[in-house]
Design an enzyme around this catalytic site. Structure first.
Site, PDB file in Angstrom:
ATOM      1  N   CYS A   2     107.569 144.485  -0.184  1.00  0.00           N
ATOM      2  CA  CYS A   2     108.142 143.376   0.892  1.00  0.00           C
ATOM      3  C   CYS A   2     106.327 142.989   0.805  1.00  0.00           C
ATOM      4  O   CYS A   2     105.690 143.525   1.395  1.00  0.00           O
ATOM      5  CB  CYS A   2     108.322 143.761   1.747  1.00  0.00           C
ATOM      6  SG  CYS A   2     110.126 143.896   1.699  1.00  0.00           S
ATOM      7  N   ARG A  27     104.076 143.690  -4.476  1.00  0.00           N
ATOM      8  CA  ARG A  27     104.744 143.973  -3.407  1.00  0.00           C
ATOM      9  C   ARG A  27     105.906 144.470  -3.719  1.00  0.00           C
ATOM     10  O   ARG A  27     106.284 145.090  -2.344  1.00  0.00           O
ATOM     11  CB  ARG A  27     104.235 143.811  -2.230  1.00  0.00           C
ATOM     12  CG  ARG A  27     102.538 143.981  -1.885  1.00  0.00           C
ATOM     13  CD  ARG A  27     102.582 142.804  -0.696  1.00  0.00           C
ATOM     14  NE  ARG A  27     103.123 143.447   0.621  1.00  0.00           N
ATOM     15  CZ  ARG A  27     101.644 144.348   1.093  1.00  0.00           C
ATOM     16  NH1 ARG A  27     100.699 144.767   0.780  1.00  0.00           N
ATOM     17  NH2 ARG A  27     102.428 145.013   1.433  1.00  0.00           N
ATOM     18  N   TRP A  72     111.573 144.313  -1.871  1.00  0.00           N
ATOM     19  CA  TRP A  72     111.317 145.643  -2.778  1.00  0.00           C
ATOM     20  C   TRP A  72     112.494 146.230  -1.510  1.00  0.00           C
ATOM     21  O   TRP A  72     112.213 146.702  -0.694  1.00  0.00           O
ATOM     22  CB  TRP A  72     109.706 146.135  -2.634  1.00  0.00           C
ATOM     23  CG  TRP A  72     110.437 147.853  -2.862  1.00  0.00           C
ATOM     24  CD1 TRP A  72     110.234 148.062  -4.968  1.00  0.00           C
ATOM     25  CD2 TRP A  72     110.655 148.587  -2.972  1.00  0.00           C
ATOM     26  NE1 TRP A  72     110.334 148.903  -4.976  1.00  0.00           N
ATOM     27  CE2 TRP A  72     110.190 150.033  -3.164  1.00  0.00           C
ATOM     28  CE3 TRP A  72     110.739 149.162  -1.488  1.00  0.00           C
ATOM     29  CZ2 TRP A  72     110.801 151.152  -3.873  1.00  0.00           C
ATOM     30  CZ3 TRP A  72     111.808 151.016  -1.306  1.00  0.00           C
ATOM     31  CH2 TRP A  72     111.261 151.270  -2.855  1.00  0.00           C
ATOM     32  N   ASN A  96     108.655 142.639   6.527  1.00  0.00           N
ATOM     33  CA  ASN A  96     108.260 144.419   5.722  1.00  0.00           C
ATOM     34  C   ASN A  96     108.111 145.001   6.775  1.00  0.00           C
ATOM     35  O   ASN A  96     107.717 145.223   7.532  1.00  0.00           O
ATOM     36  CB  ASN A  96     106.894 143.755   5.220  1.00  0.00           C
ATOM     37  CG  ASN A  96     105.993 145.130   4.383  1.00  0.00           C
ATOM     38  OD1 ASN A  96     106.782 145.894   3.570  1.00  0.00           O
ATOM     39  ND2 ASN A  96     104.826 145.036   4.762  1.00  0.00           N
ATOM     40  N   GLY A  97     109.104 146.644   6.334  1.00  0.00           N
ATOM     41  CA  GLY A  97     108.876 148.045   6.950  1.00  0.00           C
ATOM     42  C   GLY A  97     110.534 148.876   6.776  1.00  0.00           C
ATOM     43  O   GLY A  97     111.220 147.734   6.203  1.00  0.00           O
ATOM     44  N   GLU A 459      98.730 162.808 -14.489  1.00  0.00           N
ATOM     45  CA  GLU A 459      98.075 160.672 -14.951  1.00  0.00           C
ATOM     46  C   GLU A 459      98.700 160.498 -16.206  1.00  0.00           C
ATOM     47  O   GLU A 459      99.213 159.187 -15.790  1.00  0.00           O
ATOM     48  CB  GLU A 459      96.367 160.454 -14.655  1.00  0.00           C
ATOM     49  CG  GLU A 459      96.136 159.134 -14.438  1.00  0.00           C
ATOM     50  CD  GLU A 459      97.142 158.627 -13.024  1.00  0.00           C
ATOM     51  OE1 GLU A 459      97.709 158.904 -12.607  1.00  0.00           O
ATOM     52  OE2 GLU A 459      97.067 157.426 -12.741  1.00  0.00           O
ATOM     53  N   LYS A 463     101.418 157.407 -15.165  1.00  0.00           N
ATOM     54  CA  LYS A 463     101.285 155.927 -16.318  1.00  0.00           C
ATOM     55  C   LYS A 463     102.474 155.494 -17.213  1.00  0.00           C
ATOM     56  O   LYS A 463     102.835 154.484 -17.262  1.00  0.00           O
ATOM     57  CB  LYS A 463      99.957 156.001 -17.075  1.00  0.00           C
ATOM     58  CG  LYS A 463      99.713 154.663 -16.500  1.00  0.00           C
ATOM     59  CD  LYS A 463      98.162 154.661 -15.814  1.00  0.00           C
ATOM     60  CE  LYS A 463      99.597 154.218 -14.317  1.00  0.00           C
ATOM     61  NZ  LYS A 463      98.348 154.901 -12.870  1.00  0.00           N
ATOM     62  N   GLU A 466     106.341 155.185 -16.069  1.00  0.00           N
ATOM     63  CA  GLU A 466     106.210 154.305 -14.883  1.00  0.00           C
ATOM     64  C   GLU A 466     106.527 152.811 -15.574  1.00  0.00           C
ATOM     65  O   GLU A 466     107.290 152.088 -14.863  1.00  0.00           O
ATOM     66  CB  GLU A 466     104.606 154.202 -13.632  1.00  0.00           C
ATOM     67  CG  GLU A 466     104.471 153.219 -12.829  1.00  0.00           C
ATOM     68  CD  GLU A 466     102.964 153.057 -12.302  1.00  0.00           C
ATOM     69  OE1 GLU A 466     102.174 153.816 -12.810  1.00  0.00           O
ATOM     70  OE2 GLU A 466     103.404 153.091 -10.908  1.00  0.00           O
ATOM     71  N   HIS A 482     106.112 179.424 -21.615  1.00  0.00           N
ATOM     72  CA  HIS A 482     107.302 180.175 -19.844  1.00  0.00           C
ATOM     73  C   HIS A 482     108.396 178.403 -19.431  1.00  0.00           C
ATOM     74  O   HIS A 482     108.250 178.559 -18.607  1.00  0.00           O
ATOM     75  CB  HIS A 482     106.053 179.929 -18.776  1.00  0.00           C
ATOM     76  CG  HIS A 482     104.537 181.245 -18.656  1.00  0.00           C
ATOM     77  ND1 HIS A 482     105.511 181.921 -19.359  1.00  0.00           N
ATOM     78  CD2 HIS A 482     103.820 180.736 -19.025  1.00  0.00           C
ATOM     79  CE1 HIS A 482     104.191 183.149 -19.549  1.00  0.00           C
ATOM     80  NE2 HIS A 482     102.984 182.166 -19.481  1.00  0.00           N
ATOM     81  N   LYS A 582     104.419 148.028  -5.535  1.00  0.00           N
ATOM     82  CA  LYS A 582     102.689 148.623  -5.588  1.00  0.00           C
ATOM     83  C   LYS A 582     101.561 148.877  -4.533  1.00  0.00           C
ATOM     84  O   LYS A 582     101.893 150.370  -4.413  1.00  0.00           O
ATOM     85  CB  LYS A 582     101.166 147.008  -5.921  1.00  0.00           C
ATOM     86  CG  LYS A 582     100.084 148.288  -6.168  1.00  0.00           C
ATOM     87  CD  LYS A 582      99.036 147.311  -7.035  1.00  0.00           C
ATOM     88  CE  LYS A 582      98.278 147.927  -7.372  1.00  0.00           C
ATOM     89  NZ  LYS A 582      98.463 149.062  -8.575  1.00  0.00           N
TER      90      LYS A 582
HETATM   91  C1  AGP Z   1      99.940 153.988  -9.315  1.00  0.00           C
HETATM   92  O1  AGP Z   1     100.040 153.669 -10.926  1.00  0.00           O
HETATM   93  C2  AGP Z   1     101.635 154.298  -8.983  1.00  0.00           C
HETATM   94  N1  AGP Z   1     101.723 152.576  -8.273  1.00  0.00           N
HETATM   95  C3  AGP Z   1     101.676 154.295  -7.808  1.00  0.00           C
HETATM   96  O2  AGP Z   1     101.639 156.190  -7.808  1.00  0.00           O
HETATM   97  C4  AGP Z   1     100.021 154.805  -6.783  1.00  0.00           C
HETATM   98  O3  AGP Z   1      99.180 155.044  -7.065  1.00  0.00           O
HETATM   99  C5  AGP Z   1     100.816 155.127  -5.092  1.00  0.00           C
HETATM  100  O4  AGP Z   1     101.757 155.119  -5.004  1.00  0.00           O
HETATM  101  C6  AGP Z   1      99.652 155.140  -4.098  1.00  0.00           C
HETATM  102  O5  AGP Z   1      99.346 154.195  -3.906  1.00  0.00           O
HETATM  103  P1  AGP Z   1      98.007 154.136  -2.590  1.00  0.00           P
HETATM  104  O6  AGP Z   1      96.712 154.653  -3.963  1.00  0.00           O
HETATM  105  O7  AGP Z   1      97.742 152.117  -3.229  1.00  0.00           O
HETATM  106  O8  AGP Z   1      97.804 154.978  -1.713  1.00  0.00           O
END
Ligand code: AGP
Length: 587
Positions: A2, A27, A72, A96-97, A459, A463, A466, A482, A582
Site C-alpha cells: 500500500c 507498493r 495491496w 497503510n498497515g 535466487e 525470480k 515471482e 534424495h 515491493k
Molecule cells: C524479490 O524479488 C522479492 N520481490 C522479495 O522477495 C523481496 O526481496 C523481499 O520482500 C525483501 O524485501 P526487502 O529487501 O525490501 O526487505
C-alpha cells in the site's frame, strides 16, 4: 505494501496525488482511490484495479488538498468497496498497515453500525468521526492510542485546512515545498516535487497545511524531526528507453556493484569496531535479501572461519533465538522497511547483539535501529522483483566478510573491480531466448547448484516463479537424488549453475541423472570442460570466468534475464507481478 500520498497547497491536488500514486504503485496495485477537499466538501473516487483506473474520474475534483491510496489487499478482497479512502462523517482516511484489533474496536464502539467495507481500515474513519470535537489532531491522537498493529494514516477533515498523518511501523516521509507540503509512503513519490524531506518517527502525528508542517509526538508535544535534502530525483523514475523497469534495473547492475564497492570504504572502520570479538554471525532477511545472506554465510565461514547462519527474518523473530553478546546480526533489506526484517533486527538488538544493516534505503526504519549501516548503492529500484539490489547486497556482504577476515578494504575493492564490466558483458550479449522458451513451456523448472552456486540457484528460482508464475524450486544439486529427482520428466527443465572447478564434476553427475530421466537440462557455466561435455545434450550458457566466490554477481544476471524473458513470453507484466508488492511492511 500500500502506498499513501497527500498534498496541500495551491496546486491541483487531484493530479498531484494521482501522479504520486502512480510512482508508488510498486507498493500495491489491487485498487486505488483519491479524496479531495473541494470547498468544505470531500469528494472521493476509488476503483478496483490500477491507479490509471482513476484517470478519467478526477475532472470534478477541484481543490488544493487531497489524499490518495494504492492498495495491496490484506483484509478484504480487491474491490471498489474495499479500496481506500474510507469516509465517515467529515473524515476521509487512507491507511497503510494492519490494524490487528479492528474487530474488537468495531464490536466495542460500533456494534449497531454498518460498515461499507471488509477492511481493517474503515474503523479508523469511524473512530475519528466519533471522537472529533473540533480538533483534528487531538481526535487523531486519541484514535491512534486505540490502534494495535502498524499504520501510516493520512486524514482529511472537511472542517480543517490541510491534512494530518500519523505513523507507527509503516513509514511516512514529509516533503517540504514552497507554500505547499506533501506526505508519502516513500521517497520516489516526492521526486522533483520538493527540495527537503523529513522522516517521521513511530508515534508521530503531523499536521500539514500549505504554510507549514507541525509535528507532535504521541502525547501531542511538539517535536522536531531532521530535515534533509530530498535524495529522490525524477531521473530515478525514467525508463531511459527500456520497455520495463526490470530490464532497466538489470542493466544498472554494473553501476550498483561499482558504487557499493567504492562506498564501503566509508563504513569499513565502523564495521570493524562493531564486529570486534564477534564469534558468531546471523544474516537475516526475506526473499532475495535472504538469498544474498546464503552467499554471505559461505563468505563469512570461508574467509573468517566464524560460524555463520542465514535465517529467514520471519522465522528468526519468533524462534527465541540464541544470541550472546558476541553475536552479530546482519539484517539485509533493499527497502529497509520489511516488517519481518526490521522486527528481527530490533529483537536482536534487544537481546544484546550488534546489528549491521545492509540496505539500499538510507532513511528507512532499518537504518534508524541498526548499530552500523552498510549502504547498498543500487539506486532507486522500482520493479517488484529485486535485481540490482541483489548484486549490491552480495557486493556489500562480500566486503563485510573480508573485513571480518582481516583483509584490507583496498584488496577487496580490487577483487570486485572487474565485475561491473563482466556483468555488463552479460546484459548486452547473452543469448538465452531458447532457454526462456523451454522454461515458459515447462511444467516446472528446477535451479540447481552446489556451494556458492546453490545460493544463486535459490535466487534464480525465486525470480522465475515471482514474475513468470512457472512453478520452480531452488535446490542443492547433490540433494537432487534424495527426492526431487522423482519430479523429473520430459516436461521439466533443470537449470544447473556450475562455476566452481572443484565441485564441477560432482555437479555434472547430477546433470547426467536428469538427462538420463529424459528431463531437459541447461547448464550455466564458466568451466570449459563442463560446457564442452554438455554441448548438444543440454542448453549451455557460457559465462566469463571470474573469481569463484564472486561468480553469483555474474550468474545471477543470467538468471534475472532468464526470468524476465520467460515472463515476456508468457505475457506477464514483469514489473508488477500478480499478488505481490515491493515493500512488505506487514506480517
Ligand atoms: C524479490 O524479488 C522479492 N520481490 C522479495 O522477495 C523481496 O526481496 C523481499 O520482500 C525483501 O524485501 P526487502 O529487501 O525490501 O526487505
Amino acid at each position: 505494501m500500500c502506498g499513501i500520498m497527500g498534498y496541500t497547497g495551491g496546486g491541483a491536488a487531484a493530479k498531484i496525488v494521482y501522479d504520486g500514486l502512480k510512482r508508488l504503485e510498486y507498493r500495491g496495485y489491487d485498487s486505488a482511490g483519491i479524496s479531495v477537499l473541494c470547498g468544505n466538501e470531500i469528494k472521493t473516487v476509488k476503483r478496483l484495479g490500477r491507479v490509471s483506473a482513476l484517470g478519467g474520474l478526477l475532472g470534478k475534483m477541484h481543490g488544493g488538498t487531497g489524499i490518495g491510496h494504492t492498495r495491496w489487499a490484506t483484509h478484504g478482497k480487491p474491490s471498489d468497496e474495499n479500496a481506500h479512502p474510507h469516509n465517515a462523517g467529515v473524515f476521509s482516511i487512507v491507511h497503510n498497515g494492519i490494524i490487528e484489533n479492528y474487530s474488537q474496536l468495531k464490536a466495542e464502539y460500533f456494534s449497531d453500525e454498518n460498515f461499507l467495507s471488509d477492511t481493517d481500515s474503515e474503523v479508523i474513519a469511524k473512530l475519528l468521526d466519533k471522537f472529533y470535537d473540533g480538533d483534528l489532531t487531538s481526535a487523531l491522537a486519541r484514535v491512534c492510542g486505540l490502534l494495535r498493529g502498524s499504520y501510516a494514516i493520512a486524514v482529511m477533515c472537511a472542517k480543517s485546512d490541510g491534512f494530518a498523518v500519523a505513523k507507527r511501523g509503516s513509514s511516512v516521509v514529509i516533503g517540504y515545498g514552497e507554500n505547499e507540503n506533501f506526505a508519502a509512503s516513500d521517497l520516489p513519490a516526492l521526486a522533483g516535487l520538493c527540495k527537503n524531506v523529513a522522516v517521521l518517527n513511530d508515534g508521530d502525528i503531523a499536521l500539514l497545511t500549505a504554510n507549514g508542517v507541525a509535528i507532535f509526538d504521541e502525547n501531542l508535544q511538539g517535536v522536531i524531526r531532521e530535515i534533509v535534502p530530498n535524495p529522490a530525483t525524477p531521473a530515478d523514475l525514467e525508463l531511459n528507453g527500456n520497455p520495463h523497469y526490470m530490464l532497466k534495473e538489470i542493466r544498472e547492475v554494473p553501476a550498483a556493484i561499482e558504487r557499493t564497492r567504492l562506498s564501503y570504504a566509508y563504513v569499513e572502520s565502523s564495521v570493524k569496531k562493531a564486529m570486534e570479538g564477534v564469534d558468531r554471525v546471523i544474516i537475516t532477511g526475506c526473499g532475495t535479501a535472504y538469498n544474498s545472506g546464503l552467499a554471505a554465510k559461505r563468505y563469512i565461514e570461508s574467509f573468517a572461519r566464524i560460524p555463520a547462519e542465514a535465517e529467514i527474518a520471519g522465522e528468526f523473530r519468533y524462534k527465541n533465538p540464541v544470541i550472546t553478546p558476541n553475536t552479530a546480526v546482519i539484517a539485509v533489506s533493499q527497502s529497509g522497511e520489511t516488517a519481518d526484517t526490521v522486527e528481527a533486527a530490533e529483537l536482536a538488538l534487544s537481546l544484546g547483539a550488534k546489528v549491521i544493516a545492509v540496505t539500499n534505503s538510507p532513511y528507512s526504519r532499518l537504518t534508524r535501529c541498526a548499530d552500523v549501516v552498510v549502504p547498498v548503492e543500487a539506486g532507486c529500484e522500482i520493479c517488484v522483483a529485486a535485481t540490482k539490489s541483489y548484486s549490491g547486497q552480495v557486493t556489500a556482504l562480500y566486503m563485510i566478510a573480508r573485513t571480518l577476515a582481516g583483509s584490507s578494504v583496498q584488496s577487496s575493492a580490487e577483487i570486485i573491480a572487474p565485475f561491473p564490466a563482466l556483468c555488463a558483458q552479460i546484459t548486452e550479449s547473452e543469448d538465452i531466448d531458447g532457454l526462456a522458451d523451454m522454461c515458459a513451456r515447462s511444467y516446472g523448472t528446477y535451479f540447481l547448484g552446489r556451494d556458492i552456486d546453490y545460493a544463486v540457484a535459490q535466487e534464480g528460482s525465486l525470480k522465475l516463479k515471482e514474475i513468470s508464475y512457472v512453478p520452480s524450486e531452488g535446490y542443492p544439486a547433490g540433494e537432487l537424488k534424495h527426492g526431487t529427482l522423482a519430479l523429473i520428466d520430459i516436461r521439466t527443465v533443470s537449470v544447473f549453475i556450475i562455476t566452481g572447478k572443484s565441485l564441477a564434476g560432482k555437479c555434472a553427475n547430477a546433470v547426467e541423472q536428469v538427462l538420463s530421466r529424459k528431463g531437459k537440462a541447461a547448464v550455466i557455466t564458466n568451466v570449459a570442460e563442463v560446457a564442452e561435455r554438455f554441448k548438444g545434450r543440454a542448453y549451455v550458457v557460457e559465462i566469463p570466468s571470474c573469481d569463484e566466490w564472486l561468480s553469483p554477481l555474474v550468474s545471477s544476471v543470467v538468471l534475472q534475464l532468464l526470468a524476465y524473458k520467460t515472463a515476456l513470453l508468457l505475457d506477464r507484466d514483469p514489473d508488477k507481478p500478480r499478488n505481490l508488492a515491493k515493500s512488505v511492511t506487514v506480517e
